[in-house]
Design a protein around this motif. Structure first.
Motif, short mmCIF file in Angstrom:
data_model
loop_
_atom_site.label_atom_id
_atom_site.label_comp_id
_atom_site.label_asym_id
_atom_site.label_seq_id
_atom_site.Cartn_x
_atom_site.Cartn_y
_atom_site.Cartn_z
N GLU A 130 -6.89 -0.26 -6.45
CA GLU A 130 -6.26 -1.55 -6.17
C GLU A 130 -6.00 -2.27 -7.49
O GLU A 130 -6.56 -1.94 -8.53
CB GLU A 130 -7.13 -2.43 -5.27
N ASN A 179 -2.47 0.23 -4.67
CA ASN A 179 -3.19 -0.01 -3.42
C ASN A 179 -3.16 1.27 -2.59
O ASN A 179 -2.18 1.55 -1.91
CB ASN A 179 -2.56 -1.17 -2.65
N ASP A 200 0.62 -5.18 4.51
CA ASP A 200 0.14 -6.12 3.49
C ASP A 200 1.20 -7.20 3.32
O ASP A 200 2.37 -7.02 3.66
CB ASP A 200 -0.09 -5.41 2.15
N GLN A 209 0.84 -1.20 0.00
CA GLN A 209 0.00 0.00 0.00
C GLN A 209 0.87 1.25 0.00
O GLN A 209 1.78 1.39 0.82
CB GLN A 209 -0.93 0.02 1.21
#
Length: 433
Positions: A154, A129, A99, A21
């Motif tokens: 995303e 993301n 993540d 992210q």
């Protein structure tokens, strides 16, 4: 073959590659990922001019000629990031995200040992993301009406590659890497119009935000697929039987990525539920040009003891990308190496471990608030020997992207990589039963 099947099963289990992210992944194709393996991450991401017989070289196909084993590599990655900065009003912004998932998968094998080696694999090319918010004044309302946007994205692109390395003459090799780059990027923006008003409640004056229209949600799906090629060469200069100077170079021409973009919109209630059926605004053909890339690398090596190397890469993004967006030319400098105290020591396990470290400095192609983005990282790791010639590969990276001034957000991140390398001599015809 059982190991290959196990690797494919892992892919199906995890479903997709890890998506780091980043607030900056809204740009272009998203955050561009390093195209090396776990052992390259541990060495500061060097690999263009650093050959090895123990791992797959996915950065320079010419170095595959040194892979005399059948090698299977698989790796997982966990990415943890913290964000800090200030919004347009000067108020502090902070947050964090974590993540993880499958990140590396590759297999290499010699076709004609010492003359021709091949590999194939799959790596994430880019990651999208993000979840960002923004408040702006609506033009023509004298600041009375404001627009709030909730932006989310995303997806990303994946590179399915097939590489081949060939020995041309003593110490000089060439290679070619063909990649099929494909994937989709989903972006969604929810827009709310509101006004700041002051009302009286029980005799007290308070400030409230009054929504002046139903929110509208825009959804865009971009899908890409096309081929990309990378050409490589390498040269090894022998100093002694154990010491070598290695040189490598790679070149990837500018190549178009053809795709399709679909846009839909729908009105939402104040609670966020859809009012009616989403409206298909339409679809159109799009093109995103991957840039011309040139890279050089060099290393000094003592076989089975240590390697010290450096890479430099340049990508001509100013003449690539999409027509609607301006990009900077980018570059990357990586320096690193590995060290094995005593490869043949049978008494002390830790002396057979490969210890690695390095750093990298990269100017990214994306421009935010008229400023270039800089990514800096410090890497280290180790390859722990296991059964036969195989290893458990560990890597760690501390990095910093952007800065917390001039309207930018600083991202401080940690990446933990856990991989495995399985080396064996497969496909050898038995002489005796």
């Amino acid at each position: 073959m059982k190991r290959i099947i196990a690797g494919i099963a892992c892919c199906m289990l995890f479903g997709q590659f890890a998506q780091s992210q980043s607030v900056y992944s809204f740009q272009g194709l998203g955050s561009l990922n390093h195209q090396g393996m776990p052992n390259n991450v541990a060495q500061g991401e060097v690999g263009i001019g650093s050959p090895t017989i123990w791992h797959i070289n996915s950065q320079n196909p010419a170095n595959l000629i040194y892979n005399t084993f059948s090698t299977f590599q698989l790796g997982l990655m966990v990415d943890q990031r913290s964000f800090s900065g200030n919004d347009i009003s000067g108020e502090g912004i902070s947050g964090s995200a974590t993540d993880g998932g499958l990140r590396f998968l590759g297999y290499s094998f010699p076709i004609m040992p010492g003359k021709w080696s091949s590999s194939f694999g799959i790596l994430p090319y880019s990651s999208v993301n993000y979840n960002t918010f923004s408040d702006t004044d609506v033009p023509g309302t004298n600041g009375e009406t404001k627009q709030r946007s909730d932006n989310r994205g995303e997806g990303g692109l994946t590179s399915l590659f097939w590489s081949n390395g060939f020995k041309i003459k003593d110490n000089f090799n060439v290679g070619i890497k063909a990649s099929y780059v494909f994937g989709s990027i989903s972006k969604e923006s929810t827009i709310i119009l509101y006004e700041d008003r002051r009302i009286l409640v029980d005799g007290d004056s308070i400030d409230v935000q009054i929504q002046v229209a139903n929110p509208v949600q825009y959804s865009q799906l971009q899908s890409y697929s096309d081929f990309n090629f990378l050409f490589g060469m390498s040269y090894r200069h022998k100093i002694t039987d154990e010491r070598f100077l290695n040189f490598g170079a790679v070149f990837s021409p500018k190549s178009p990525m053809n795709g399709n973009s679909e846009l839909t919109l729908v009105r939402l209630s104040s609670s966020g539920s859809e009012l009616g059926v989403p409206v298909d605004v339409g679809s159109r053909k799009i093109e995103f040009d991957l840039p011309r890339m040139v890279g050089f690398g060099a290393s000094y090596q003592k076989l089975n003891h240590y390697t010290i190397g450096a890479d430099f890469e340049f990508s001509g993004w100013s003449n690539a990308g999409s027509p609607e967006t301006l990009y900077n030319n980018s570059f990357k400098i990586a320096v690193g190496g590995e060290f094995t105290p005593d490869y043949d020591n049978i008494n002390t396990y830790w002396k057979r471990v490969k210890y690695a470290g390095g750093f990298n400095y990269q100017k990214l192609p994306y421009i935010v608030n008229d400023q270039a983005l800089i990514d800096f990282g410090i890497n280290f790791g180790a390859s722990l020997p296991v059964s036969g010639f195989s290893s458990l590969d560990l890597a760690f990276k501390w990095g910093q992207l952007g800065k917390s001034s001039n309207g930018l957000i600083k991202e401080t991140y940690y990446k933990i990589v856990i991989g495995t390398t399985m080396n064996d001599r497969w496909f050898i015809k038995r002489k005796y039963d």
